[in-house]
Design a protein around this motif. Structure first.
Motif, PDB file in Angstrom:
ATOM      1  N   ARG A   1      39.877  19.754  26.373  1.00  0.00           N
ATOM      2  CA  ARG A   1      38.705  20.528  25.882  1.00  0.00           C
ATOM      3  C   ARG A   1      39.524  21.393  24.751  1.00  0.00           C
ATOM      4  O   ARG A   1      40.531  21.569  24.864  1.00  0.00           O
TER       5      ARG A   1
ATOM      6  N   TYR B   1      26.128  27.581  38.083  1.00  0.00           N
ATOM      7  CA  TYR B   1      26.352  28.561  36.870  1.00  0.00           C
ATOM      8  C   TYR B   1      27.022  27.569  35.609  1.00  0.00           C
ATOM      9  O   TYR B   1      27.884  26.971  35.699  1.00  0.00           O
ATOM     10  N   TYR B   2      26.463  28.204  34.409  1.00  0.00           N
ATOM     11  CA  TYR B   2      27.276  27.773  33.196  1.00  0.00           C
ATOM     12  C   TYR B   2      27.992  28.824  32.753  1.00  0.00           C
ATOM     13  O   TYR B   2      27.445  29.843  32.071  1.00  0.00           O
ATOM     14  N   GLY B   3      29.163  28.889  32.867  1.00  0.00           N
ATOM     15  CA  GLY B   3      29.882  30.069  32.630  1.00  0.00           C
ATOM     16  C   GLY B   3      29.443  31.290  33.597  1.00  0.00           C
ATOM     17  O   GLY B   3      29.247  31.155  34.842  1.00  0.00           O
ATOM     18  N   HIS B   4      28.957  32.244  33.119  1.00  0.00           N
ATOM     19  CA  HIS B   4      28.117  33.432  33.674  1.00  0.00           C
ATOM     20  C   HIS B   4      26.497  33.243  33.704  1.00  0.00           C
ATOM     21  O   HIS B   4      26.085  34.048  34.356  1.00  0.00           O
ATOM     22  N   THR B   5      26.037  32.248  33.078  1.00  0.00           N
ATOM     23  CA  THR B   5      24.635  32.244  33.122  1.00  0.00           C
ATOM     24  C   THR B   5      24.263  31.298  34.519  1.00  0.00           C
ATOM     25  O   THR B   5      24.735  30.371  34.593  1.00  0.00           O
ATOM     26  N   GLN B   6      23.167  31.945  35.126  1.00  0.00           N
ATOM     27  CA  GLN B   6      22.806  31.160  36.486  1.00  0.00           C
ATOM     28  C   GLN B   6      21.641  30.347  35.990  1.00  0.00           C
ATOM     29  O   GLN B   6      20.834  30.703  35.174  1.00  0.00           O
TER      30      GLN B   6
ATOM     31  N   ASN C   1      27.070  16.928  35.861  1.00  0.00           N
ATOM     32  CA  ASN C   1      27.484  18.288  35.136  1.00  0.00           C
ATOM     33  C   ASN C   1      28.711  18.386  34.954  1.00  0.00           C
ATOM     34  O   ASN C   1      29.564  19.368  34.332  1.00  0.00           O
TER      35      ASN C   1
ATOM     36  N   PRO D   1      31.773  21.680  30.324  1.00  0.00           N
ATOM     37  CA  PRO D   1      32.686  22.652  30.507  1.00  0.00           C
ATOM     38  C   PRO D   1      32.286  23.898  31.260  1.00  0.00           C
ATOM     39  O   PRO D   1      31.214  24.441  31.214  1.00  0.00           O
ATOM     40  N   PHE D   2      32.931  24.478  32.109  1.00  0.00           N
ATOM     41  CA  PHE D   2      32.671  25.554  32.745  1.00  0.00           C
ATOM     42  C   PHE D   2      31.543  25.794  33.647  1.00  0.00           C
ATOM     43  O   PHE D   2      30.906  26.816  33.815  1.00  0.00           O
ATOM     44  N   VAL D   3      31.076  24.696  34.268  1.00  0.00           N
ATOM     45  CA  VAL D   3      30.285  24.651  35.431  1.00  0.00           C
ATOM     46  C   VAL D   3      30.703  24.970  36.481  1.00  0.00           C
ATOM     47  O   VAL D   3      31.648  24.278  36.933  1.00  0.00           O
ATOM     48  N   THR D   4      30.116  25.656  37.360  1.00  0.00           N
ATOM     49  CA  THR D   4      30.475  26.005  38.864  1.00  0.00           C
ATOM     50  C   THR D   4      29.201  25.886  39.597  1.00  0.00           C
ATOM     51  O   THR D   4      28.065  26.103  39.290  1.00  0.00           O
TER      52      THR D   4
END
Lengths: 313, 287, 255
Positions: free
Chosen positions: B94, C17-22, C58, C62-65
């Motif tokens: 990335r 979550y995508y980054g901080h967005t749920q 997913n 990037p940044f998926v939790t």
């Protein structure tokens, strides 16, 4: 159809491949950085002793280059490079920008479809071809000019055809593709709405181009110019062939454009062939100067275009 | 298009149009001139015989062979590294500090003048690694040229990989393919025309190169026996013949061959780009 | 909710979550084997995101939790030691617009089996034939298996993509608005096909088309702003929804 054990066995190979491929690709990707570091290291390693013992300022301001006598003044080459680049830019920028504007704003698609490949070809022609054309056509023409119209005012050693002006003209042609391509790209990237807004306010097409499009494409145009400058400072072969390679400081004011000259690049390329160890070290020192100039210019462009939000150079 | 401007604007307008055509004219004049002066001296003998008197007489056979060897060796080394770098940048990582450094390095490398590559190649490949490369040799020259063409191959290949639709990658991964299987079987074949374009443009740059090779390839006029022997390319030959023997006819004839090669390279590259665009119907790839 | 037999997919307090967005909030769901489950809801409600958690697509973003429990066949698929490749082989996916590979029809279908290690020609041919028949495409393409997949019509391409998934012999089929890029006739064919496929596979389909959900599914879930607002038998959802918002959506008042 397939039992699970069989399948798992078959999957081992791709997974092993996956594990070794990543580091291999990573190494490939790092090669460019590695090469840059190596280049800087070797140029400095070989050339730095000369700079440190002779003194950077002595070198940059010295007017005499006699490496066999260990006199390493590179001012003549610096001025040569400077004047040739200046002439190349003075001719190349207006024509290059005008062509870029013509292609993006005026040319009918069919005409543009002929001129664009021509520009690509111009970029692809080897420097030695430009050099050959330069000696035979441009220098011959220059000789007629120097020995005919200007014979009264030029000293005899300025009447050889080999000259700063020839070098500048050849380079002006060589940097055209760089200027045109980058400037055209940035003109095209200007949002259509700007143009329509300006036209809707009653500006003429030419006013729109010069008051709206060019200012909006400014960052791309500046990069185009700086890159073209880098290219002309770095060009070697075409210059060797047309400028005469005389390492002397020009003495006659504006008439010096007709003087044979030398450049940083040409001196290195010509003298490396026969130089002894100490002389070679001095040429590497010239290489350091050249490397620093180019690295500065390019870093500027890269940083500048990044900030301007453009990805591609 | 636009209405014809009047007054002062008409003058500017005419200059813009004139510039456009001037560029075209310059190209035609240069290529036409070299062609007309040189074509008369190109013959079968010229292509198939060895040079005499430092190239002032005779043919250019060893030079053609040397050029082919040099280009082949350069591609052999540069293409895997360049394409590998593009795959890493586009598929395996990335955007972050490391990619920034790599991109910065690649862009910087693209701007380094060829004579600096020459100095570097001489100090590193010819002198320091001399025991391995045998000093001035095809290998030293090709390694130096690899450094030079790398940015071209990386950039063009990356564009090509970017043009491969995301949907194809997802389809492959969703079928349970591993990342490398997806790249090897789907992404690379789909982006192949673009990758080839990058390699061909790299070849073009290698063929046109002279200054760096003067310091690394040697300049021998003998037929090279192995990659540890020196040779010279067409561009070097043109320069040496023109400047050292003064035989302009031989120089022009060599120039004709060079121009034909450059034309072929450009047409092939354009053809492949068109193919890539037709196939993926995404944004155009430009140099 | 359905009884505990033959549960294929089970999620409890699944958050994403995508980054901080749920994007997914406390999803609880229970999907039974060999049924068609439709997921509906306005754009951006999380239904596609949920679908893509089922085969870990997913991971590509990037940044998926994710947090919470997500079981397929009683195995937590979000555990780090899960073999994603094997998971995706078991959980096939058909995408919104047809995405055949730029190769021949045969190669498209054979791609999956090949990457899973089948080299035998006869075995491959058999799988291609079987999958194309299952996807109801065989009769249309049997004489042109070597033609480029891109020469097919949109509806045929989508059925080819279904055949391509069937060739790796999955157990679950995820379909992300599979007919949204197709004409009504092609859509109908695919819906008919689904009725055949449900005999063998567990199918989860995301759709914008309410009639489609009503036509094809046993169970429907309504997603709104990342939550599974209502989840019930399809006929209940469409005849007596529990929530006002579900009713508003299916009667077309918003979304």
């Amino acid at each position: 159809m397939l039992n699970k054990k069989k399948l798992n066995k078959r999957l081992v190979l791709p997974k092993a491949a996956e594990a070794i491929i990543r580091p291999i690709l990573f190494t490939s990707a790092l090669t460019a950085v590695f090469v840059i570091v190596l280049i800087a290291f070797f140029i400095f390693q070989k050339g730095w002793p000369v700079i440190s013992s002779y003194g950077l300022w002595n070198m940059l301001s010295g007017t005499v280059w006699q490496p066999t006598k260990e006199i390493y003044g590179i001012l003549p080459m610096l001025t040569g490079t400077f004047y040739i680049t200046l002439i190349a830019l003075l001719i190349g920028i207006p024509f290059g920008l005008a062509t870029a504007i013509y292609l993006s704003e005026i040319a009918p698609p069919r005409t543009a479809g002929i001129i664009r490949p021509a520009i690509e070809l111009l970029a692809a022609i080897p420097s030695v071809i430009y050099g050959l054309f330069g000696i035979v056509v441009i220098n011959t023409f220059m000789r007629y000019l120097q020995r005919g119209l200007l014979s009264g005012i030029l000293p005899p050693d300025y009447q050889l055809g080999y000259s700063v002006l020839s070098g500048g003209i050849v380079l002006a042609i060589m940097i055209l593709p760089t200027i045109i391509n980058i400037a055209e790209d940035s003109l095209k990237a200007v949002p259509r709405a700007y143009k329509e807004a300006a036209l809707a306010l009653g500006s003429t097409h030419i006013q729109t181009i010069f008051r709206v499009l060019i200012p909006a494409a400014k960052s791309g145009i500046v990069s185009a110019i700086v890159l073209a400058m880098g290219r002309s400072i770095g060009e070697t072969m075409a210059l060797i062939m047309v400028i005469g390679n005389v390492t002397a400081l020009p003495q006659h004011g504006l008439l010096s454009v007709f003087a044979p000259s030398s450049s940083l690049t040409a001196t290195i390329a010509l003298e490396m062939g026969y130089a002894g160890p100490q002389h070679q070290a001095a040429l590497f020192a010239v290489g350091i100067v050249l490397f620093c100039i180019i690295a500065l210019l390019n870093s500027f462009v890269i940083a500048f275009t990044r900030r301007g939000g453009q990805q591609q150079l | 298009m636009m209405t014809r401007p009047k007054g002062k604007e008409r003058f500017i307008y005419l200059f813009l149009v004139f510039s456009g055509y001037a560029t075209l004219t310059i190209l035609c004049v240069i290529m036409g001139y070299i062609f007309l002066k040189g074509i008369g001296h190109v013959s079968l003998d010229f292509l198939t015989q060895s040079p005499r008197k430092m190239g002032a007489e005779g043919g250019i056979f060893p030079v053609i062979v040397g050029t082919l060897y040099f280009v082949a060796l350069t591609v052999l080394i540069a293409a895997p590294i360049g394409v590998g770098a593009a795959i890493y940048l586009n598929e395996y990582t990335r955007e972050g500090t490391i990619t920034k450094i790599i991109r910065f390095g690649t862009e910087l490398l693209a701007g380094i003048p060829s004579i600096i590559f020459g100095l570097f190649g001489y100090a590193f490949f010819v002198v320091l690694l001399g025991d391995f490369t045998q000093g001035w040799s095809l290998l030293s020259g090709a390694l130096t040229a690899t450094c030079m063409v790398l940015p071209t191959i990386v950039r063009t290949s990356e564009e090509a990989l970017k043009s491969v639709p995301r949907a194809l990658r997802e389809a492959s991964l969703a079928l349970g393919a591993t990342k490398w299987q997806t790249i090897y079987k789907i992404v690379l074949p789909t982006g192949l025309p673009g990758i080839l374009t990058g390699i061909i443009l790299g070849i073009g740059r290698a063929i046109g190169e002279t200054a760096a090779l003067l310091l690394t390839l040697g300049g021998s006029l003998l037929l090279p026996q192995s990659i540890f022997h020196g040779t010279r390319t067409l561009s070097m030959h043109l320069y040496m013949v023109a400047m050292e023997t003064g035989n302009m006819d031989a120089a022009f004839a060599t120039g004709v061959i060079l121009i034909i090669i450059v034309l072929l390279i450009n047409f092939t590259a354009n053809y492949l780009i068109k193919k890539l665009i037709n196939r993926n119907s995404t944004a155009a790839i430009r140099r | 909710m359905p009884d505990n037999n033959n549960i294929k997919v089970f999620a409890e307090k699944l958050n994403l979550y995508y980054g901080h967005t749920q994007a997914l909030k406390d999803i609880n769901i229970c999907i039974k084997e060999k049924e068609i489950t439709a997921l509906i809801g306005p754009s951006g409600c999380g239904k596609s995101t949920f679908l893509r958690t089922l085969n870990r697509m997913n991971d590509l973003i990037p940044f998926v939790t994710t947090a919470g429990t997500l079981l397929i066949d009683n195995q937590d698929i979000n555990k780090p030691d899960v073999d994603v490749v094997a998971l995706r082989k078991k959980v096939g996916m058909v995408f919104q617009s047809p995405n055949p590979f730029p190769m021949s029809i045969f190669e498209n279908v054979a791609y999956g089996p090949k990457i899973h290690g089948i080299k035998d020609k006869d075995e491959l041919s058999y799988l291609v034939l079987k999958s194309l028949k299952e996807a109801a495409l065989w009769d249309e393409v049997k004489d042109q298996l070597n033609k480029s997949a891109l020469s097919l019509s949109g509806g045929q391409q989508q059925r080819l993509c279904i055949a391509r998934v069937l060739a790796v012999e999955p157990e679950i089929l995820l379909m992300d608005e599979p007919t949204s890029a197709l004409d009504p006739i092609s859509t109908l064919r695919i819906e008919e096909l689904l009725q055949e496929l449900k005999k063998q596979f567990t199918i989860v389909i995301v759709t914008h088309n309410m009639q489609q959900a009503a036509r094809v599914s046993h169970v429907t879930g309504f997603f709104l702003t990342g939550e599974l607002l209502e989840y019930d038998l399809t006929e209940n959802i469409f005849t007596k929804p529990q929530h006002k918002k579900t009713e508003d959506y299916i009667t077309g008042r918003f979304g």
